[in-house]
Scaffold this motif. Structure first.
Motif, PDB file in Angstrom:
ATOM      1  N   PRO A   1       0.799  -1.349   0.097  1.00 25.28           N
ATOM      2  CA  PRO A   1       0.024  -0.162  -0.217  1.00 25.28           C
ATOM      3  C   PRO A   1       0.920   1.336   0.117  1.00 25.28           C
ATOM      4  N   LEU A   2       0.214   2.446  -0.581  1.00 23.29           N
ATOM      5  CA  LEU A   2       1.097   3.565  -0.594  1.00 23.29           C
ATOM      6  C   LEU A   2       1.106   4.121   1.050  1.00 23.29           C
ATOM      7  N   PRO A   3       2.176   4.814   1.438  1.00 26.39           N
ATOM      8  CA  PRO A   3       2.307   5.129   2.609  1.00 26.39           C
ATOM      9  C   PRO A   3       1.153   6.096   3.218  1.00 26.39           C
TER      10      PRO A   3
ATOM     11  N   TRP B   1      -1.708   9.454   1.015  1.00 26.63           N
ATOM     12  CA  TRP B   1      -2.288   9.797  -0.040  1.00 26.63           C
ATOM     13  C   TRP B   1      -1.461  10.847  -1.121  1.00 26.63           C
ATOM     14  N   GLN B   2      -0.493  11.227  -0.308  1.00 23.58           N
ATOM     15  CA  GLN B   2       0.235  12.272  -0.987  1.00 23.58           C
ATOM     16  C   GLN B   2       0.898  11.894  -2.392  1.00 23.58           C
ATOM     17  N   PRO B   3       1.584  10.725  -2.375  1.00 19.13           N
ATOM     18  CA  PRO B   3       2.159  10.110  -3.589  1.00 19.13           C
ATOM     19  C   PRO B   3       1.048  10.228  -4.744  1.00 19.13           C
ATOM     20  N   LEU B   4      -0.063   9.739  -4.598  1.00 21.30           N
ATOM     21  CA  LEU B   4      -1.265   9.535  -5.428  1.00 21.30           C
ATOM     22  C   LEU B   4      -1.774  11.262  -5.910  1.00 21.30           C
ATOM     23  N   VAL B   5      -1.982  12.065  -4.746  1.00 18.13           N
ATOM     24  CA  VAL B   5      -2.257  13.458  -4.965  1.00 18.13           C
ATOM     25  C   VAL B   5      -1.165  14.240  -6.008  1.00 18.13           C
TER      26      VAL B   5
ATOM     27  N   GLN C   1      -5.392   5.623 -20.553  1.00 20.62           N
ATOM     28  CA  GLN C   1      -4.374   4.857 -19.452  1.00 20.62           C
ATOM     29  C   GLN C   1      -5.288   4.687 -18.304  1.00 20.62           C
ATOM     30  N   VAL C   2      -5.384   3.391 -17.895  1.00 21.41           N
ATOM     31  CA  VAL C   2      -5.824   3.098 -16.689  1.00 21.41           C
ATOM     32  C   VAL C   2      -4.707   2.570 -15.473  1.00 21.41           C
ATOM     33  N   ARG C   3      -4.627   3.130 -14.393  1.00 24.86           N
ATOM     34  CA  ARG C   3      -3.665   2.887 -13.677  1.00 24.86           C
ATOM     35  C   ARG C   3      -4.020   2.359 -12.189  1.00 24.86           C
ATOM     36  N   VAL C   4      -3.751   1.217 -11.971  1.00 24.78           N
ATOM     37  CA  VAL C   4      -4.063   0.771 -10.695  1.00 24.78           C
ATOM     38  C   VAL C   4      -3.259   1.075  -9.524  1.00 24.78           C
ATOM     39  N   PHE C   5      -3.578   1.195  -8.369  1.00 23.84           N
ATOM     40  CA  PHE C   5      -2.731   1.618  -7.327  1.00 23.84           C
ATOM     41  C   PHE C   5      -3.406   1.191  -5.917  1.00 23.84           C
TER      42      PHE C   5
END
Length: 756
Positions: free
Chosen positions: A462-464, A466-470, A580-584
């Motif tokens: 998981p991402l640490p 939300w900031q990287p996704l923002v 582009q569909v990017r899964v996270f």
């Protein structure tokens, strides 16, 4: 008392010689019910039920009641009180007792039992066999005295009663170990009886309303209208330059339409319209349904759709091709008061006696397992219909077997055709080998309609936060991001909107239906005009919401959800390349339950080095893993309530109709509705508080309801932020609780500014 002076219904301020005679009512219901049931070879059964259903009205206490309420009898006894028993006359019980006694040998007892179920339940609903005071055996014992007191009087009413009744193939009673179709057949007969009872009574009590029925077009005339409108639409489309719409996507859609036209002459049965999102399923499916119905003499088309938001969109499209007055919507958001439809459409929604019906999964499947007269009334109008099941992958695994079995009965026993219309077709137990593909080369079609590439993360950690996704989202002027939880949607929106306050949009079920519709319209306008628009949404956009983003981000979930999200990316194929569909993997875990199990099934597939989201068999593999994790698909419940005891030698025909209806809920009822302050709801709330809960007002308010967890509702009520509009119904009372951007703001505690 002579038979011509025994009445079923009275009219105020009208002489009794103009009242509805019981003999006329019994024969009228019998003939109409028999006409309905002839479509599945059960006319005599329905006629018998019609002749028996209101025998109890011949009791002197009921006749005295009719006279008393019309001011013709000064007696002060309670309405319908029986002088010999001291109890109210339950007029539905006497006919049930008569049926049980007429067919009382070991060879015929099941006949009497079927008719007793129908007659005893025609007001209160089909009873259970086992249970308390409302169970059928107890009803037969309790109401025997009433029948005995009128047995001599009612004999002339039964002169035309069919006595030699045989079970049709659709009943499958006493054939083998499990009579799986028996309960459906009894419900179909029940539907014929109660609809005939409603209609015959309406014909006497309200002939003007009765005359409004059947004023709708038939399928043959609708097909002519549809073909003309579709030809005009396609001609206008082909006349435009390719840059304006005649794209390769539209050419593929035309090929899908042609395949549907070709397949329409195949025999009725199960069909699969497996078309990727954006492939024009609605129009192509309608073309198939109309051609198929007219060619095979089927009677109506029924669209079954998972969400009301998709229903409204589908109905709008259909009205554009079939006419405003020819599409009947039946769902909670339809307004009976002030709704811009003709009165006959509202009447047709009661029993689906119309050529085109658009309804929800909940309304459709729960009716097929219902016990109440109002829910069952429509069932006989499913016979000889084309049923288009949209987004079949959204059937809850917990009830998959009962849903599939209900569809199986409609096709095998009631001459229906079922079309599964979806981009992600699940393997439905027992139906795979029976289902015909409308599109012969599905894999080629999917490749031709592939408009986006799905990219999975290299790591499933998981991402640490939300900031990287923002940071990624703000790089795209137009982007859709779909998350799994309302809280995630709120938090991500808050962070992104601080950087880009203009054009950042929140979309979740914390917004009422009216609010969501307006926001979706704003999103479409921004996309069409090329303005920046960044949308943070829950899964509600994944089925039937026509949005077209160049880039879509999707939180890891079930592969079906990811594929549906991809349908919002480059939907019209206007990009020079693929979208582009990017899964996270979000920083918070998916909630437990089916959503988590779907994600786990996807993780298992991703662990295979040969995994490819473009593999034609990948969805079959996904659903197999997901259903394995769901454990119980509803088969044990279905067998226990509705099948197990049908062929019991001691008590054949023992079915738990009412218990099954009570427990079969397609959507778990673990939420509490709150009526919110938005747009036009204030006036409706005033009417609710001071005028009471009328049916019309409650339906109108459905557009302004947000559902929350019971604990959340309790907390909001304890804080004084919501209160009771009327007993048992909550409404917003703090003016700041509903936010114009995010809807019901359960994440903070507003300053109390009371509305009332």
């Amino acid at each position: 008392m002579v038979t011509h002076s025994i009445y079923a219904h009275s009219l105020n301020n009208v002489s009794p010689d103009r009242w509805h005679r019981l003999n006329d009512h019994l024969n009228g219901v019998a003939e109409l019910a028999g006409e309905f049931a002839s479509a599945f070879d059960s006319a005599d059964w329905a006629r018998a039920a019609g002749l028996l259903h209101d025998l109890g009205k011949a009791h002197p206490a009921f006749q005295a009641y009719l006279r008393r309420v019309n001011g013709l009898d000064a007696s002060d006894r309670d309405d319908g009180e029986a002088p010999t028993t001291g109890s109210r006359i339950n007029h539905s019980g006497a006919g049930a007792v008569q049926a049980d006694r007429l067919w009382n040998t070991p060879a015929t007892s099941l006949i009497g039992r079927v008719l007793a179920y129908l007659v005893a339940g025609h007001h209160a609903g089909l009873p259970d066999w086992y249970g308390g005071c409302d169970a059928l055996p107890q009803r037969l014992r309790d109401e025997a005295t009433i029948f005995e007191e009128i047995s001599a009087v009612v004999a002339p009413f039964l002169e035309n009663l069919p006595r030699r009744l045989s079970f049709p193939a659709s009943a499958m009673a006493c054939r083998g170990a499990e009579a799986i179709a028996f309960h459906s057949w009894v419900r179909m007969l029940f539907s014929c009886l109660v609809d005939a009872d409603f209609l015959d009574t309406e014909g006497f009590m309200n002939p003007a309303q009765r005359a409004l029925r059947h004023n709708l077009s038939d399928l043959k005339s609708l097909k002519r209208s549809f073909d003309a409108a579709l030809s005009d639409f396609l001609a206008r489309l082909s006349a435009r330059p390719e840059s304006e719409g005649v794209s390769p996507i539209n050419r593929v859609r035309a090929a899908i339409l042609e395949a549907c036209r070709r397949a329409a002459r195949r025999p009725p049965g199960f069909f699969r319209l497996a078309v990727p999102t954006g492939g024009g399923k609605t129009l192509s499916g309608t073309a198939f349904a109309l051609d198929h119905a007219v060619y095979h003499g089927l009677r109506r088309i029924i669209y079954v759709i998972p969400y009301t938001s998709i229903i409204e969109q589908t109905a709008q499209v259909l009205r554009g091709f079939l006419g405003e007055a020819n599409v009947v919507e039946h769902h909670s958001n339809v307004l009976l008061e002030g709704h811009p439809v003709r009165p006959e459409l509202a009447l047709a929604a009661e029993n689906w006696d119309a050529p085109v019906i658009v309804t929800t999964n909940v309304q459709f499947f729960e009716s097929l397992y219902a016990a109440s007269p109002s829910r069952c009334r429509k069932l006989h109008n499913l016979v000889r219909s084309v049923i288009i099941l949209d987004e079949a992958q959204l059937l809850p695994p917990r009830w998959l077997v009962p849903c599939v079995e209900a569809l199986n009965r409609l096709v095998k026993d009631y001459h229906a055709t079922v079309v599964f219309s979806t981009a992600t077709q699940p393997p439905l137990p027992g139906l795979e080998s029976q289902t015909q593909a409308i599109i012969e080369d599905e894999s080629t079609l999917y490749e031709n309609l592939r408009r986006a590439d799905i990219q999975f993360p290299a790591s499933l950690e998981p991402l640490p936060d939300w900031q990287p996704l923002v940071d990624r989202l703000q790089q795209h002027p137009q982007v859709l991001c779909i998350v799994n939880r309302r809280r995630d949607c709120y938090e991500l929106y808050q962070q992104l909107s601080q950087i880009h306050p203009e054009g950042t949009i929140h979309l979740s079920a914390l917004m009422c239906g009216a609010h969501r519709s307006q926001v979706i319209a704003q999103i479409r306008a921004a996309l069409a005009e090329g303005r920046p628009v960044r949308v943070i949404s829950t899964q509600l956009v994944e089925a039937g919401v026509d949005l077209d983003f160049p880039v879509v981000y999707r939180a890891l979930a079930g592969l079906d959800s990811i594929q549906q999200a991809a349908g919002r990316c480059n939907r019209e194929g206007r990009l020079p390349g693929r979208g582009q569909v990017r899964v996270f993997v979000p920083p918070t875990a998916s909630p437990p339950g089916l959503l988590r199990k779907g994600e786990d099934a996807t993780r298992e597939l991703l662990s295979d080095p040969a995994f490819s989201p473009d593999d034609p068999q990948i969805m079959t593999r996904f659903f197999a893993r997901w259903y394995d994790r769901a454990n119980d698909l509803g088969q044990s419940w279905w067998h226990e309530h509705l099948v197990k005891n049908v062929n019991d030698r001691q008590v054949p025909g023992a079915v738990q109709f009412r218990a099954a209806a009570r427990e079969f809920r397609l959507i778990d009822q673990d939420t509490v509705p709150i009526i919110v302050q938005y747009d036009g709801s204030h006036g409706l709330l005033e009417r609710l508080r001071y005028g009471g809960p009328s049916r019309e007002c409650l339906r109108a308010l459905q557009r302004y309801v947000v559902n929350v967890h019971p604990q959340t509702a309790r907390q909001l009520q304890e804080q004084g932020l919501v209160g009771e509009a009327i007993r048992g119904m909550l409404m917003q009372v703090d003016s700041t609780l509903y936010d114009s951007n995010i809807g019901l703001n359960i994440w903070r505690q507003p300053t109390k500014q009371m509305i009332w």
